[in-house]
Design a protein around this motif. Structure first.
Motif: not given
Length: 297
Positions: A206-224
């Motif tokens: 994701s291009v967000s500063q914390n790599l957060l992916l927001n899809f249809e108000e649900r949030e996902y993050v990558p394994i660090q």
């Protein structure tokens, strides 16, 4: 008589204007027109020099729409580009291109997906070179334990993947990860992660500063601290059977060489977040595949 002349002028002017436009197809299911317009913010795509994201969601598709136009213009094709959303255009099926009904697509494609069609398609110089495409293993944000899963425990992970996405599939098969095969929409695959049918899904960062992916108000993050290299290059394609195919391809490739030499392609990939500085020091899960990164298709 005057009315007939007036109608003829309208028709002639409209036809002339149409001839001064270049139609470029794009997926209707991923019609980026609104975000593309927001990114331009009144600018001509030919004037864009900064590629930093201004909208949510994946940004590479927007950037490629801009780079395509800049390359065509630098290569000598000066007609206005008009994007044409088509339902028949998707990531693994190119029938309109092969038949000559479509001239060119607005986004790059994996070389592996079109290698068997090179008799009917012109393939441009690489927009994304082998080794540049990186992706993360995205899990639900609420799953804190998985977010910090050590690389040596990846054999515990289940990841949904579509075998028709051959580059993703090959990358995952070169790891110890357990792959759950699924042929269906991207959104359904992500929902499998949400409902914990599987643990994760391979997604470009994701291009967000914390790599957060927001899809249809649900949030996902990558394994660090881990990432995957997708082992292929990406290219624009032009139909050989379209009457304008040879001319457009020549202009496109001339322009891409200029953009590459000027450093614009590299700058665009970095500024857009496609090559994400936040994961620069993360470790590759499929490190062994990097040995092929100097091999051009």
């Amino acid at each position: 008589m005057k009315r007939l002349i007036w109608l003829w002028l309208i028709f002639y002017t409209g036809s002339l204007y149409a001839h001064n436009q270049l139609v470029v197809d794009i997926m209707s299911s991923e019609n980026f027109s609104q975000r593309y317009a927001e990114f331009l913010n009144g600018r001509s795509p030919l004037d864009v020099q900064s590629f930093y994201p201004t909208t949510k969601g994946s940004h590479i598709e927007i950037i490629e729409m801009v780079l395509l136009q800049q390359a065509l213009f630098l290569g000598g094709e000066t007609r206005e580009v008009i994007f044409n959303p088509k339902p028949s255009v998707n990531i693994v099926e190119f029938s309109d291109m092969l038949s000559g009904e479509s001239l060119i697509l607005a986004r790059s494609v994996w070389h592996e997906d079109i290698i068997n069609y090179r008799g009917s398609l012109y393939v441009s110089d690489a927009v994304v070179e082998f080794g540049q495409y990186e992706a993360g293993l995205y899990v639900t944000k609420r799953n804190v334990a998985l977010q910090n899963l050590p690389q040596e425990q990846l054999e515990q992970l289940t990841v949904v993947a579509n075998p028709r996405w051959r580059v993703d599939w090959r990358a995952l098969n070169n790891t110890d990860i357990n792959i759950v095969s699924f042929i269906g929409p991207w959104e359904t695959m992500l929902n499998m992660v949400e409902t914990e049918v599987v643990d994760a899904m391979l997604i470009n960062f994701s291009v967000s500063q914390n790599l957060l992916l927001n899809f249809e108000e649900r949030e996902y993050v990558p394994i660090q601290n881990i990432k995957m290299m997708l082992p292929d290059s990406r290219h624009f394609i032009v139909s050989k059977k379209h009457p304008q195919g040879e001319m457009i391809f020549a202009a496109l490739n001339r322009g891409l060489k200029i953009l590459r030499a000027q450093g614009v392609l590299d700058k665009a990939l970095h500024q857009s977040g496609f090559i994400n500085h936040l994961v620069k020091d993360w470790e590759y899960v499929n490190q062994q595949m990097l040995s092929s990164s100097q091999v051009e298709p």
